[in-house]
Design a protein around this motif. Structure first.
Motif, mmCIF file in Angstrom:
data_model
loop_
_atom_site.group_PDB
_atom_site.id
_atom_site.type_symbol
_atom_site.label_atom_id
_atom_site.label_comp_id
_atom_site.label_asym_id
_atom_site.label_seq_id
_atom_site.Cartn_x
_atom_site.Cartn_y
_atom_site.Cartn_z
ATOM 1 N N TYR A 1 63.149 57.365 103.437
ATOM 2 C CA TYR A 1 63.883 56.444 104.298
ATOM 3 C C TYR A 1 65.364 56.636 104.027
ATOM 4 C CZ TYR A 1 64.304 54.121 99.521
ATOM 5 O OH TYR A 1 64.659 53.820 98.240
ATOM 6 N N ALA A 2 66.053 55.810 105.083
ATOM 7 C CA ALA A 2 67.568 56.059 105.072
ATOM 8 C C ALA A 2 68.130 54.790 104.676
ATOM 9 C CB ALA A 2 67.845 56.697 106.576
ATOM 10 N N ALA A 3 69.415 54.711 104.244
ATOM 11 C CA ALA A 3 70.272 53.542 104.166
ATOM 12 C C ALA A 3 70.296 52.577 105.669
ATOM 13 C CB ALA A 3 71.493 53.759 103.851
ATOM 14 N N GLN A 4 70.225 51.327 105.483
ATOM 15 C CA GLN A 4 70.382 50.534 106.507
ATOM 16 C C GLN A 4 71.811 49.525 106.178
ATOM 17 O OE1 GLN A 4 68.142 50.730 109.188
ATOM 18 N NE2 GLN A 4 67.447 52.480 107.895
ATOM 19 N N ASN A 5 72.301 49.096 107.516
ATOM 20 C CA ASN A 5 73.686 48.460 107.391
ATOM 21 C C ASN A 5 73.437 46.881 107.242
ATOM 22 O OD1 ASN A 5 75.075 50.760 107.669
ATOM 23 N ND2 ASN A 5 74.839 50.972 109.611
ATOM 24 N N ASP A 6 72.363 46.468 106.675
ATOM 25 C CA ASP A 6 72.527 45.089 106.414
ATOM 26 C C ASP A 6 71.419 44.702 105.278
ATOM 27 O OD1 ASP A 6 69.598 45.391 107.027
ATOM 28 O OD2 ASP A 6 70.105 44.703 109.240
ATOM 29 N N ALA A 7 71.456 43.470 104.728
ATOM 30 C CA ALA A 7 70.662 43.100 103.863
ATOM 31 C C ALA A 7 69.116 43.620 103.564
ATOM 32 C CB ALA A 7 70.531 41.611 103.554
ATOM 33 N N SER A 8 68.545 44.181 104.608
ATOM 34 C CA SER A 8 67.340 45.057 104.392
ATOM 35 C C SER A 8 67.367 46.437 103.721
ATOM 36 C CB SER A 8 66.555 44.928 105.693
ATOM 37 O OG SER A 8 67.079 45.953 106.621
ATOM 38 N N ASP A 9 68.575 46.818 103.637
ATOM 39 C CA ASP A 9 68.625 48.265 103.048
ATOM 40 C C ASP A 9 67.959 48.567 102.085
ATOM 41 O OD1 ASP A 9 69.599 50.701 102.480
ATOM 42 O OD2 ASP A 9 71.585 49.939 102.014
ATOM 43 N N PRO A 10 66.860 49.340 102.157
ATOM 44 C CA PRO A 10 66.071 49.851 100.893
ATOM 45 C C PRO A 10 66.799 50.601 99.890
ATOM 46 C CG PRO A 10 66.002 51.463 102.740
ATOM 47 C CD PRO A 10 66.552 50.070 103.459
ATOM 48 N N ARG A 11 67.756 51.326 100.127
ATOM 49 C CA ARG A 11 68.307 51.894 99.105
ATOM 50 C C ARG A 11 69.187 51.110 98.084
ATOM 51 N NH1 ARG A 11 72.509 55.428 100.221
ATOM 52 N NH2 ARG A 11 71.974 56.823 98.270
ATOM 53 N N LYS A 12 69.660 49.977 98.744
ATOM 54 C CA LYS A 12 70.347 48.876 97.763
ATOM 55 C C LYS A 12 69.003 48.115 97.154
ATOM 56 C CE LYS A 12 74.627 48.524 100.329
ATOM 57 N NZ LYS A 12 75.374 47.713 101.162
ATOM 58 N N SER A 13 68.189 47.721 97.860
ATOM 59 C CA SER A 13 66.973 47.022 97.284
ATOM 60 C C SER A 13 66.697 47.864 95.975
ATOM 61 C CB SER A 13 66.053 46.520 98.231
ATOM 62 O OG SER A 13 66.475 45.992 99.086
ATOM 63 N N PHE A 14 66.438 49.067 96.172
ATOM 64 C CA PHE A 14 65.600 50.000 94.947
ATOM 65 C C PHE A 14 66.662 49.885 93.880
ATOM 66 C CE2 PHE A 14 64.732 54.057 93.112
ATOM 67 C CZ PHE A 14 63.657 53.840 92.467
#
Length: 127
Positions: A106-119
């Motif tokens: 997966y790649a980073a996303q530009n909103d609150a659904s960003d899996p990198r930030k969530s992980f």
């Protein structure tokens, strides 16, 4: 060559697909400082953006975790794709369709659904 009969009736009724909007709505109801909510948020976003079966990212109970079967923090790597973009790769040791495992990306996303930030949040809260 044997002919297959008509398709059988699905055992489950049709469900609406997940969308980014639905994921954002779910995330808005989670307290990401709470260990369970941090885990749920990370699993939700990672599963969505890597197109994974949710069972590849979850365990039935905390006591059923098996490092030979389930994803561990050490199974997660960051690498560049052929165009030089940063991707996150999860080496899933065993999947339903492959007993030798497979990689999810997966790649980073530009909103609150960003899996990198969530992980990253999941690791901060739970480890």
């Amino acid at each position: 060559m044997a002919l297959l009969g008509p398709p059988t009736k699905p055992s489950k009724k049709k469900r609406q697909p997940y969308t980014v909007e639905i994921i954002l709505a779910i995330l808005s109801h989670l307290d990401l400082s709470v260990p369970l909510d941090a885990s749920v948020g990370s699993c939700l976003t990672t599963g969505f953006y890597s197109c994974a079966r949710i069972g590849e990212l979850t365990v039935k109970t905390l006591l059923s975790f098996d490092p030979a079967v389930h994803v561990k923090p050490s199974d997660v790597l960051e690498e560049l794709d052929p165009k030089g973009l940063l991707m996150t790769a999860l080496a899933v040791p065993v999947t339903e369709s492959s007993k030798s495992g497979e990689d999810l990306f997966y790649a980073a996303q530009n909103d609150a659904s960003d899996p990198r930030k969530s992980f990253a949040n999941h690791l901060r809260v739970n480890f």
